[in-house]
Write a protein that holds these residues in place. Structure first.
Motif, short mmCIF file in Angstrom:
data_model
loop_
_atom_site.label_atom_id
_atom_site.label_comp_id
_atom_site.label_asym_id
_atom_site.label_seq_id
_atom_site.Cartn_x
_atom_site.Cartn_y
_atom_site.Cartn_z
N PHE B 102 0.84 -1.21 0.00
CA PHE B 102 0.00 0.00 0.00
C PHE B 102 0.86 1.25 0.00
O PHE B 102 0.61 2.21 -0.72
CB PHE B 102 -0.93 -0.02 1.23
CG PHE B 102 -1.90 1.14 1.26
CD1 PHE B 102 -2.66 1.45 0.15
CD2 PHE B 102 -2.05 1.90 2.41
CE1 PHE B 102 -3.58 2.51 0.18
CE2 PHE B 102 -2.95 2.95 2.45
CZ PHE B 102 -3.71 3.26 1.33
N CYS B 106 1.67 3.88 -3.16
CA CYS B 106 1.01 5.14 -2.83
C CYS B 106 1.57 6.26 -3.70
O CYS B 106 2.77 6.36 -3.91
CB CYS B 106 1.24 5.45 -1.35
SG CYS B 106 0.96 7.16 -0.89
N PHE B 150 -4.42 -2.58 -3.16
CA PHE B 150 -3.78 -2.43 -1.84
C PHE B 150 -4.62 -1.51 -0.95
O PHE B 150 -4.66 -1.67 0.26
CB PHE B 150 -2.36 -1.87 -2.01
CG PHE B 150 -1.39 -2.89 -2.53
CD1 PHE B 150 -1.00 -3.96 -1.75
CD2 PHE B 150 -0.88 -2.79 -3.81
CE1 PHE B 150 -0.12 -4.92 -2.22
CE2 PHE B 150 0.00 -3.74 -4.30
CZ PHE B 150 0.39 -4.80 -3.51
N PHE B 151 -5.29 -0.54 -1.60
CA PHE B 151 -6.18 0.33 -0.82
C PHE B 151 -7.31 -0.49 -0.19
O PHE B 151 -7.62 -0.32 0.99
CB PHE B 151 -6.74 1.45 -1.71
CG PHE B 151 -7.96 2.11 -1.15
CD1 PHE B 151 -7.87 2.95 -0.05
CD2 PHE B 151 -9.22 1.88 -1.70
CE1 PHE B 151 -9.00 3.55 0.50
CE2 PHE B 151 -10.35 2.45 -1.17
CZ PHE B 151 -10.24 3.30 -0.07
N ALA B 154 -5.93 -2.21 2.64
CA ALA B 154 -5.57 -1.29 3.73
C ALA B 154 -6.80 -0.89 4.56
O ALA B 154 -6.68 -0.61 5.76
CB ALA B 154 -4.90 -0.05 3.16
N THR B 196 -5.50 6.36 5.01
CA THR B 196 -6.10 5.42 4.06
C THR B 196 -7.19 6.10 3.23
O THR B 196 -7.25 5.95 2.01
CB THR B 196 -6.69 4.21 4.82
OG1 THR B 196 -5.67 3.67 5.66
CG2 THR B 196 -7.17 3.13 3.87
#
Lengths: 251, 266
Positions: B102, B106, B150-151, B154, B196
């Motif tokens: 994540f 990013c 990945f979000f 997360a 997040t």
């Protein structure tokens, strides 16, 4: 109050050149472009510089001041100390014509490649109606004055001449975003175009374009990243692909 | 400098940059802080001790969720899914790649590490040292496009940390209690949520992909809130590195007995 400032200005053309030292008078309230004009008037009548409005709105006087891409008309002399040597060079990503003037035709070639605004079928000129809330995002990018400082500072083309063919640069990626976000633009292939023709994948989000933008357009956060996410949606996201296939998701 | 700023036709200037300011300072700070943080995390996750305060149910985020048989029984509040862990293997080994993924994908950290670690470019208008550049068009960097996945993960991890923080409301006698550790864990969970939710992918998914905000007033409202958070994404990225480290360090110190938890209630 006035003082004598030390200036180093790049003089030359495509065949070669050098930084030339000058001592020149500076007065209160002046900007770098004023000093360049004073040099032209008093010491170097043949110094070439492109300029027009002197108000940060025409985007003509782009150059590099102490190595940082800036508009000369918006760079105040008060930001330098009186003992500091101010170095002015042409933009280093484009071919030089003479002295501070560069050939920015690369940008116009890239601009011509973008498919124009396409209103929905049956909506004639004069019949365009849209809500402010829908067009607001696109309007941020309309502030662009096309000074090409973002194009100049983008390392994708600045540090790699060979990438100029494949990469359109930040100015034209936000043009793509502007059209894709426009409520009346009917084309649905802007993201594909950004990926395949404009080379959006080459951008690695280091945000220098945003840092140098004199109009303070949030080029990366509001333009390029949303465009990258749209590309992901169209080309890389299997869930979106599946959603489109089974008709549960509208593009 | 044959290529790049030294390409034929461009103004011939022999220096890679004429910047006289300390342009090297921000990437140097970024490099140092990230390396230090990663070293700390590596040491702590492989220690396999001082990760849980049994009396108050403080579980460090570096070991959450604690679902292996090696975990303290009270730390396994979401169950025991795996057997004993061999030495040096982090108890949350299956989760760490997600957390790392994540942050690696990013959009803020990309800027930070491309500049500080890969020098591509080290700073604006400072020539990079690489002869070739293809950006994120090829493997492995094309995988950056997986950021939204990945979000999603997360969001689950932030939920886990929130559960841990609520479990931290545990008193000495087994009832409800509040200590400084509880506040530290809650603060960490809150900042993890803010980081997040301020993610660029979240901003796109929640409303940014829409063409007509006027037809989706609720999603537009959500998009404006996320957009406001998104302007602070960089600050939140660094803040959460700080809160994660502080939370882990505090719990490690209390668990090892080096520090006594400051109790406000029970």
């Amino acid at each position: 109050m006035s003082y004598d400032a030390k200036f180093r200005v790049w003089r030359g053309d495509a065949s070669g050149g050098e930084l030339v030292d000058y001592t020149v008078e500076v007065n209160d309230g002046e900007v770098v472009l004023d000093i360049i004009h004073r040099l032209q008037a008093t010491q170097s009548g043949d110094l070439a510089v492109r300029w027009n409005c002197k108000a940060g709105k025409c985007g003509s006087c782009s150059a590099e001041v102490n190595g940082i891409p800036r508009l000369m008309c918006m760079t105040r002399m008060s930001t330098f100390t009186e003992t500091e040597t101010v170095t002015v060079t042409p933009m280093r990503a484009f071919p030089v014509i003479r002295d501070l003037v560069t050939d920015v035709s690369f940008n116009y070639e890239k601009a011509r490649q973008i498919p124009a605004f396409a209103p929905p079928e049956g909506v004639a000129r004069g019949e365009y109606r849209m809500q402010q809330v829908d067009v607001e995002r696109s309007q941020e990018f309309r502030k662009c004055i096309e000074c090409f400082l973002c194009q100049n500072t983008c390392h994708v083309v600045r540090d790699h001449e060979e990438n100029k063919e494949a990469f359109a640069g930040p100015r034209f990626l936000i043009r793509a975003a502007e059209l894709d976000m426009h409520p009346l633009d009917a084309r649905d292939d802007r993201a594909d175009f950004a990926r395949d023709e404009q080379g959006i994948g080459m951008c690695n989000i280091t945000k220098c374009c945003t840092e140098v933008c004199p109009e303070h357009i949030r080029i990366t956060d509001n333009g390029i990243i949303p465009m990258k996410e749209r590309v992901v949606g169209k080309r890389y996201d299997p869930l979106v692909w599946l959603g489109n296939k089974i008709g549960r998701r509208k593009p | 400098m044959a290529g790049g700023v030294g390409s034929p036709g461009r103004a011939q200037i022999p220096w890679r940059t004429l910047r006289g300011d300390r342009w090297w300072f921000p990437p140097a700070v970024t490099f140092t802080l990230i390396v230090l943080w990663l070293l700390y995390a590596l040491v702590r996750t492989s220690m396999q001790r001082d990760y849980f305060v049994a009396t108050y149910h403080y579980l460090t985020p570096f070991y959450s969720p604690c679902v292996t048989a090696s975990c303290h029984p009270d730390a396994r509040h979401v169950g025991t899914w795996l057997g004993e862990m061999p030495p040096l293997v982090p108890y949350a080994f299956f989760l760490l790649p997600i957390l790392l993924g994540f942050r690696l994908t990013c959009y803020y950290y990309r800027k930070a590490y491309y500049r500080a670690f890969w020098l591509s470019p080290p700073a604006c208008a400072v020539a990079e040292p690489h002869a070739k550049y293809t950006g994120e068009t090829r493997f492995p960097l094309i995988l950056q496009n997986a950021h939204r996945y990945f979000f999603y993960a997360a969001v689950v991890v932030s939920g886990m940390n929130t559960l841990d923080a609520f479990d931290g409301f545990h008193g000495k006698d087994g009832g409800v209690g509040v200590g400084l550790g509880t506040i530290v864990m809650l603060t960490n969970a809150a900042f993890l949520w803010l980081y997040t939710l301020s993610c660029h992918s979240c901003r796109h998914l929640i409303g940014g992909r829409l063409k007509h905000f006027s037809k989706h007033p609720l999603r537009y409202r959500a998009w404006t809130i996320v957009s406001r958070l998104n302007t602070r994404h960089m600050q939140l990225a660094w803040t959460t590195l700080g809160t994660l480290l502080v939370t882990d360090l505090y719990i490690a110190l209390v668990a090892s007995g080096a520090l006594t938890d400051l109790r406000f209630y029970n």
